[in-house]
Design a protein around this motif. Structure first.
Motif, PDB file in Angstrom:
ATOM      1  N   GLU A  23      -0.118   0.562  -2.321  1.00 55.20           N
ATOM      2  CA  GLU A  23       1.336   0.486  -1.933  1.00 55.20           C
ATOM      3  C   GLU A  23       1.859   0.666  -3.169  1.00 55.20           C
ATOM      4  N   GLN A  24       1.659  -0.625  -4.069  1.00 55.42           N
ATOM      5  CA  GLN A  24       2.195  -0.797  -5.632  1.00 55.42           C
ATOM      6  C   GLN A  24       2.039   0.131  -6.383  1.00 55.42           C
ATOM      7  N   GLN A  25       0.657   0.735  -6.437  1.00 53.32           N
ATOM      8  CA  GLN A  25       0.587   1.857  -7.406  1.00 53.32           C
ATOM      9  C   GLN A  25       1.347   3.170  -6.911  1.00 53.32           C
ATOM     10  N   SER A  28       4.175   3.266  -5.285  1.00 52.15           N
ATOM     11  CA  SER A  28       5.549   2.772  -5.649  1.00 52.15           C
ATOM     12  C   SER A  28       5.791   3.080  -7.043  1.00 52.15           C
ATOM     13  N   ARG A  29       4.832   2.645  -7.943  1.00 52.50           N
ATOM     14  CA  ARG A  29       4.792   2.992  -9.528  1.00 52.50           C
ATOM     15  C   ARG A  29       4.895   4.246  -9.915  1.00 52.50           C
TER      16      ARG A  29
END
Length: 362
Positions: A2-4, A6-7
């Motif tokens: 999810e963080q990837q 988002s980035r």
């Protein structure tokens, strides 16, 4: 993950702010994706949402070498992960190896095109905005690399809506008006007409044909010996079984292509047969006609199907009474639809509406 996602989403947003050109944006997307989902070859194609045909591609040399055969398989053959099928899937992205249960050799496209070219897997995706396709994405890995994983597919699928929304908006932008030299692309005054063999060899052409091909090549930034993808797409569609069977929805061999200069080019292909039995193709390239541009206009301004039909009658020059009669509605209902069209297009009269259609897209 999810963080990837988002980035990457943030980077795609910043890229969109800087690059109004759909082609430049597609190139930037590939540059960002390769860091998250490593690949060795790629093709990112713009799509006419009404015919499903290519309006131009961003690709690299290793994929360009097999591009014509991939076109042929897509429009004339049946195989795993065809774009038409992916467009209807719940998740419009898939890996060839995963779709084949780890046995890619069951795919004819793999056996006959990808594997001989040194590729071991392909991740395909379809970009859709407001229910219409606007792009096809293909990422390829060589045989010495591991195949794409389910996480790779999920990551790409998560980014598709954002990329599609931008590409749809950019397709109607008036900002992409010049070529790389900073000058509007000059368009020939006469239509280009040429005849091709069924293997797309040029057999005959009128004087304007090469000038039109040069415009299309300039828009795609491809070499003088490369057939523009939109031309290749309409020709392959004209030769496809769906076109020959009379399936007009699936077999429409025409495309409306945006090019630098703020205009659209219409390309059509028709299948012919010579007296000797040889199959040939007649191709016409010209400034897009109002009938070709109208679906683009309707999508651009969010017109309903009924409003599009009303605009079609206005473009034909029918009176209010004639238009209402042809649409089986009262003149009062017709006026209500026209008011909605005027509001959505920022116009105040039929004359201004027609001028907007011709001046913006033609």
């Amino acid at each position: 993950m999810e963080q990837q996602i988002s980035r990457l989403s943030g980077k795609l947003h910043r890229v969109a702010d800087k690059l109004p050109s759909p082609r430049a944006y597609r190139s930037a997307c590939l540059s960002l994706l390769v860091g998250a989902v490593p690949f060795d070859g790629a093709c990112f194609t713009g799509i006419d949402g009404h015919t499903g045909l290519s309006t131009g591609s961003v690709t690299d040399d290793i994929v360009e070498a097999i591009h014509p055969r991939l076109f042929d398989y897509e429009y004339r053959g049946e195989d795993v992960n065809r774009y038409d099928a992916l467009a209807k899937a719940e998740v419009p992205a898939a890996s060839l190896v995963l779709a084949c249960g780890g046995q890619p050799e069951t795919s004819a496209r793999y056996r006959e095109i990808l594997s001989p070219a040194g590729f071991g897997d392909e991740l395909r995706a379809v970009l859709t905005a407001r229910g219409r396709r606007c792009g096809h994405l293909s990422l390829l890995r060589t045989e010495d690399r591991p195949p794409f994983t389910e996480d790779d597919v999920r990551l790409v699928a998560a980014l598709l809506p954002q990329m599609a929304a931008y590409l749809r908006q950019a397709s109607f932008s008036e900002e992409d008006t010049e070529n790389e030299a900073g000058q509007p692309l000059p368009l020939p005054h006469e239509s280009g007409v040429f005849v091709l063999a069924d293997d797309l060899r040029l057999l005959a052409a009128n004087p304007s044909a090469e000038s039109w091909l040069a415009v299309l090549r300039g828009a795609e930034q491809i070499g003088p010996d490369v057939t523009p993808r939109p031309v290749r797409a309409v020709c392959t569609r004209a030769l496809s079984p769906s076109a020959q069977d009379g399936d007009h929805a699936a077999g429409a061999a025409r495309v409306c292509v945006p090019v630098p200069g703020g205009v659209y080019i219409g390309i059509r292909a028709s299948r012919m047969q010579s007296t000797g039995g040889e199959v040939q193709l007649a191709v016409t390239v010209e400034r897009a006609r109002p009938a070709d541009i109208l679906p683009v206009l309707a999508e651009s301004f969010g017109l309903t199907e009924r409003e599009r039909e009303v605009v079609d009658r206005v473009v034909q020059g029918l009176s209010g009474k004639e238009a209402a009669l042809s649409l089986h509605m009262s003149e009062y209902t017709l006026q209500d639809h026209l008011k909605s069209v005027f509001r959505k297009t920022g116009t105040k009269s039929r004359r201004e509406l027609v001028w907007r259609l011709y001046s913006r897209f033609s």
